[in-house]
Scaffold this active site. Structure first.
Site, PDB file in Angstrom:
ATOM      1  N   ASP A 173       0.830  -1.212   0.000  1.00 31.43           N
ATOM      2  CA  ASP A 173       0.000   0.000   0.000  1.00 31.43           C
ATOM      3  C   ASP A 173       0.865   1.263   0.000  1.00 31.43           C
ATOM      4  O   ASP A 173       0.600   2.202  -0.749  1.00 31.43           O
ATOM      5  CB  ASP A 173      -0.917   0.016   1.229  1.00 31.43           C
ATOM      6  CG  ASP A 173      -2.046  -1.006   1.105  1.00 31.43           C
ATOM      7  OD1 ASP A 173      -2.459  -1.299  -0.033  1.00 31.43           O
ATOM      8  OD2 ASP A 173      -2.507  -1.514   2.138  1.00 31.43           O
ATOM      9  N   LYS A 199       9.350  -3.385   1.891  1.00 30.21           N
ATOM     10  CA  LYS A 199       9.380  -3.798   3.300  1.00 30.21           C
ATOM     11  C   LYS A 199       8.122  -4.551   3.665  1.00 30.21           C
ATOM     12  O   LYS A 199       7.047  -4.198   3.187  1.00 30.21           O
ATOM     13  CB  LYS A 199       9.469  -2.535   4.160  1.00 30.21           C
ATOM     14  CG  LYS A 199       9.261  -2.748   5.611  1.00 30.21           C
ATOM     15  CD  LYS A 199       8.154  -1.858   6.193  1.00 30.21           C
ATOM     16  CE  LYS A 199       6.776  -2.254   5.798  1.00 30.21           C
ATOM     17  NZ  LYS A 199       5.691  -1.677   6.593  1.00 30.21           N
ATOM     18  N   THR A 200       8.162  -5.534   4.427  1.00 25.50           N
ATOM     19  CA  THR A 200       7.077  -6.133   5.198  1.00 25.50           C
ATOM     20  C   THR A 200       7.451  -7.558   5.585  1.00 25.50           C
ATOM     21  O   THR A 200       7.924  -8.335   4.755  1.00 25.50           O
ATOM     22  CB  THR A 200       5.698  -6.146   4.502  1.00 25.50           C
ATOM     23  OG1 THR A 200       4.777  -6.782   5.385  1.00 25.50           O
ATOM     24  CG2 THR A 200       5.650  -6.856   3.165  1.00 25.50           C
ATOM     25  N   ASP A 202       5.426  -9.691   6.096  1.00 17.54           N
ATOM     26  CA  ASP A 202       4.400 -10.574   5.522  1.00 17.54           C
ATOM     27  C   ASP A 202       4.887 -11.338   4.288  1.00 17.54           C
ATOM     28  O   ASP A 202       4.290 -12.347   3.911  1.00 17.54           O
ATOM     29  CB  ASP A 202       3.154  -9.771   5.133  1.00 17.54           C
ATOM     30  CG  ASP A 202       2.554  -9.040   6.318  1.00 17.54           C
ATOM     31  OD1 ASP A 202       2.974  -9.302   7.451  1.00 17.54           O
ATOM     32  OD2 ASP A 202       1.669  -8.197   6.096  1.00 17.54           O
TER      33      ASP A 202
END
Ligand code: FBP
Length: 548
Positions: A173, A199-200, A202
Site C-alpha cells: 500500500d 518492506k514487510t 508478511d
C-alpha cells in the site's frame, strides 16, 4: 541508551553487498515494462511513470563525479527487521556519491512529511542504529499519503530543505502511494524523485524483480525458533495441542515458511482454503481428524499453525467482508453515530440475508473485529481476530462429538499462542542486514541515476552476496486495478502463496507424514557468529523458489 553485549558486537558488522555496488556503477536498461494486469487503465492513470524499463547496475571503471544531494526518508507501516540498515545503506550511498549530501528522516511515518516533522540523520545517529532491529530511528506510522493536499503540503517542506529525492520504505500500500506521489511530482515538475523500498514481514510484496520483502527472513526465523521450542516442550510433556496463529496479514507466506522450518503436525494455508472452498467446519474437521489419528498412537499432543488472515479466505467470510467493506465505505458516518451496543444489530440489518446469517453466527468479538477494526488503508485488522482461540474451541467441540459417536478416544487440552509483534523488531539476521543495506545503497544509486517511480531491487539473493544483482523496477509494473473502499483503484498486486509453487508443493508432499509422525524440527535462535551454513541461510521459501 544502555546497549546489550550483542548490540555492541553487532554494531561492528559490515553488511555484505552486491559486488557492483562497491565501485562506480552505470545503468543497464532492460526492456520497457507494462503493468501485471489492467494495462490500459494503469497506463492512463500514470502517463509519466508507466512503461519505464527495468534497470540493472553494473560496474564501470569510469569515475563518476556527482553533485551533493539532499534526500528524505520515510518508514511506513508495520515494523520489519532491517529498516535501520536500509537507512544506513542509503546514507552511505549518498555520502559515497558526495560527502556533502545530507539525509533527512520524516518522523512517525508519512504523516511526518505532511506535518513537517523531521530530523537530519547525521553519521553519529546512523552509527547508533546499524544492524539493529526496529524503526525507532525516526519512527513509523500508517498515515495514508494519497491526496493532492498532502502531496502539496509535503512539497513545501521538501522545497524548504532542498530535498531532491524521497525514499519511502513500505509495503504494497505504501509503495502504491509512493508511485502516485512520483507520478504527481513528475507531472507538476516538482523536481523531487520518489523511490520505494520493499518492506514487510508478511512476504507478500514480491514478484519476478523483487525476490522478497525485507524482514520476512528474520521474522520467520524468530517465529520458527519459538515454535520449535514449543514443539520440544510439547514432545516432552505430551499433553497439549498448541494452536499458534502467525502474523502475515492476508498471505500465508509466514505460516508456510515456519511450517517448512519446523515441520508441525498441521499448518493451514489460507490460499488453499479458498481454492478448495473449504468452510470453517471443514477446517475444524480436518484438524480434529489429525488429533484423533495421533491419539490412536497415544500422541495426545501436537502443533497447529494458523495464518492470521485465514478468516478472510473462507469463501463465505470473504463474501461477508467484501459486503462489509462496501457498506462501511458508504455509510461510515451513519455507522459511527449508532450507539456502541446497537452497532452489530445495525450492521446485521443492513446486510444481505445470506451474509446477515453468517454475521449472526460469529462470536460477537469476531463480528465486532470484522466491522470496527480497520487500518487507514481499509484492511480488516486480522491480527486482532483471535482465530487460534476460535479454532481450538471448535476442534474441542468437534472432538467431543466424535467421542460421543465412538470415533475418538484420546485426551484433548489446548494452548493458544499468537506470534507477531515479537518478530517485527528483532535484530536482523545476516540475510536481512545485508539485503536491507544493499536495498538502501541501491536506492541511492537510483537517485544518482535520476530515476523516479522505481522500487529498489536486489536479486539472486540465494547466491553469495557478491553475486547479488542490484537494480530498479518501475512500480507501475507491479500494479493492477482492485476494488478498495468501494472504488476501483490502481494498487500493487499482493503476492499470495502460489499453490503450484515449489514451497507449497514441498509442504503438500510432506504434510501427511508430519501430521501423524512426530517429525518436529527445532531451528534454534538466529545466529550471527559462526559458520556460514548456520548464519547466512536465506528462507526455505526462497531456496525452494529458486531451486537451490
Ligand atoms: P505492513 O504490511 O505494514 O508491513 O504490516 C505488517 C503487519 O505486521 C501485519 O502482518 C499485521 O497484520 C499488521 O502489520 C499489524 O498492524 P499493526 O502494527 O498496526 O497492529
Amino acid at each position: 541508551m544502555k546497549k546489550s553485549a550483542l548490540q555492541i558486537a553487532r554494531a561492528a558488522y559490515n553488511p555484505k553487498m552486491p559486488k557492483a555496488l562497491y565501485g562506480s556503477v552505470k545503468v543497464e536498461e532492460g526492456a520497457a515494462t507494462q503493468s501485471v494486469a489492467d494495462q490500459e487503465e494503469v497506463k492512463k492513470l500514470f502517463p509519466n511513470t508507466y512503461g519505464m524499463p527495468t534497470i540493472k547496475f553494473v560496474e564501470t571503471s569510469e569515475k563518476v563525479n556527482l553533485p551533493a544531494i539532499n534526500v528524505g526518508v520515510i518508514l511506513s507501516g508495520g515494523q520489519a527487521p532491517g529498516g535501520h540498515n536500509v537507512i544506513a545503506g542509503l546514507f552511505d550511498g549518498i555520502k559515497n556519491m558526495n560527502v556533502s549530501s545530507r539525509l533527512f528522516g520524516f518522523l512517525m511515518g508519512p504523516g511526518g512529511l505532511v506535518d513537517h516533522d523531521y530530523k537530519e540523520l547525521t553519521a553519529d545517529i546512523i552509527d547508533e542504529y546499524r544492524n539493529t532491529g526496529g524503526f525507532d530511528i525516526i519512527g513509523s506510522g500508517r498515515t495514508k499519503l494519497e491526496s493532492k493536499e498532502q502531496f502539496d503540503k509535503g512539497l513545501e517542506i521538501l522545497k524548504k530543505l532542498d530535498i531532491k529525492a524521497l525514499v519511502i520504505i513500505g509495503g504494497d500500500d505504501s509503495n502504491t502511494n509512493a508511485c502516485v506521489l512520483a507520478e504527481y511530482y513528475k507531472e507538476i515538475n516538482a523536481g523531487v524523485q520518489v523511490i520505494g523500498c520493499p518492506k514487510t514481514i508478511d512476504g507478500d510484496l514480491k514478484n519476478e524483480m523483487i525476490e522478497t520483502s525485507f524482514g520476512f527472513d528474520t521474522a520467520c526465523k524468530v517465529y520458527a525458533e519459538v515454535i520449535g521450542n514449543i514443539q520440544r516442550d510439547c514432545n516432552s510433556a505430551r499433553k497439549y495441542w498448541h494452536f499458534i496463529k502467525l502474523m502475515g496479514r492476508s498471505a500465508s507466506h509466514i505460516a508456510l515458511e515456519c511450517a517448512l522450518q519446523v515441520q508441525p503436525n498441521v499448518c493451514i494455508i489460507s490460499e488453499e482454503v479458498e481454492a478448495q472452498k473449504l468452510s470453517l467446519d471443514d477446517i475444524v474437521t480436518d484438524i480434529a481428524n489429525v488429533v484423533a489419528k495421533r491419539a490412536e498412537n497415544g500422541n495426545n499432543f501436537g502443533t497447529v499453525l494458523i495464518p492470521e488472515g485465514l478468516i478472510e479466505f473462507i469463501p463465505a467470510m470473504k463474501g461477508l467482508i467484501s459486503e462489509l467493506n462496501d457498506f462501511l465505505a458508504h455509510h461510515q458516518r451513519e455507522f459511527n453515530a449508532v450507539p456502541k451496543d446497537d452497532q452489530l444489530a445495525y450492521i446485521q440489518k443492513n446486510l444481505s440475508a445470506e451474509n446477515a446469517k453468517i454475521f449472526a453466527s460469529l462470536p460477537s468479538g469476531v463480528a465486532r473485529q470484522l466491522t470496527l477494526d480497520r487500518d487507514p488503508h481499509g484492511n480488516v485488522q486480522v491480527s486482532l481476530i483471535e482465530t487460534e482461540k476460535l479454532l481450538a474451541e471448535m476442534v474441542g467441540n468437534k472432538l467431543a462429538e466424535m467421542k460421543a459417536a465412538g470415533k475418538y478416544k484420546g485426551k484433548f487440552a489446548a494452548q493458544e499462542h499468537f506470534f507477531g509483534y515479537e518478530g517485527r523488531c528483532a535484530t536482523p539476521s545476516n540475510y536481512d542486514s545485508d539485503y536491507c543495506y544493499s536495498l538502501g545503497y541501491t536506492a541511492a544509486a537510483l537517485i544518482a541515476a535520476g530515476k523516479t517511480g522505481y522500487m529498489s531491487s536486489v536479486r539472486n539473493t540465494t547466491a553469495p552476496a557478491s553475486e547479488w544483482i542490484a537494480g530498479g523496477v518501475p512500480v507501475t509494473m507491479m500494479m493492477n486495478m482492485e476494488r478498495r473502499h468501494g472504488e476501483m483503484k490502481p494498487v500493487i498486486q499482493k503476492a499470495l502463496v502460489k499453490l503450484d509453487g515449489a514451497p507449497f508443493q514441498y509442504f503438500a508432499a510432506h504434510r501427511e507424514e508430519w501430521a501423524v509422525g512426530t517429525e518436529f524440527v527445532y531451528p534454534g535462535p538466529i545466529q550471527f557468529f559462526g559458520p556460514s551454513e548456520v548464519c547466512d541461510q536465506p528462507t526455505v521459501t526462497l531456496r525452494l523458489e529458486q531451486g537451490r
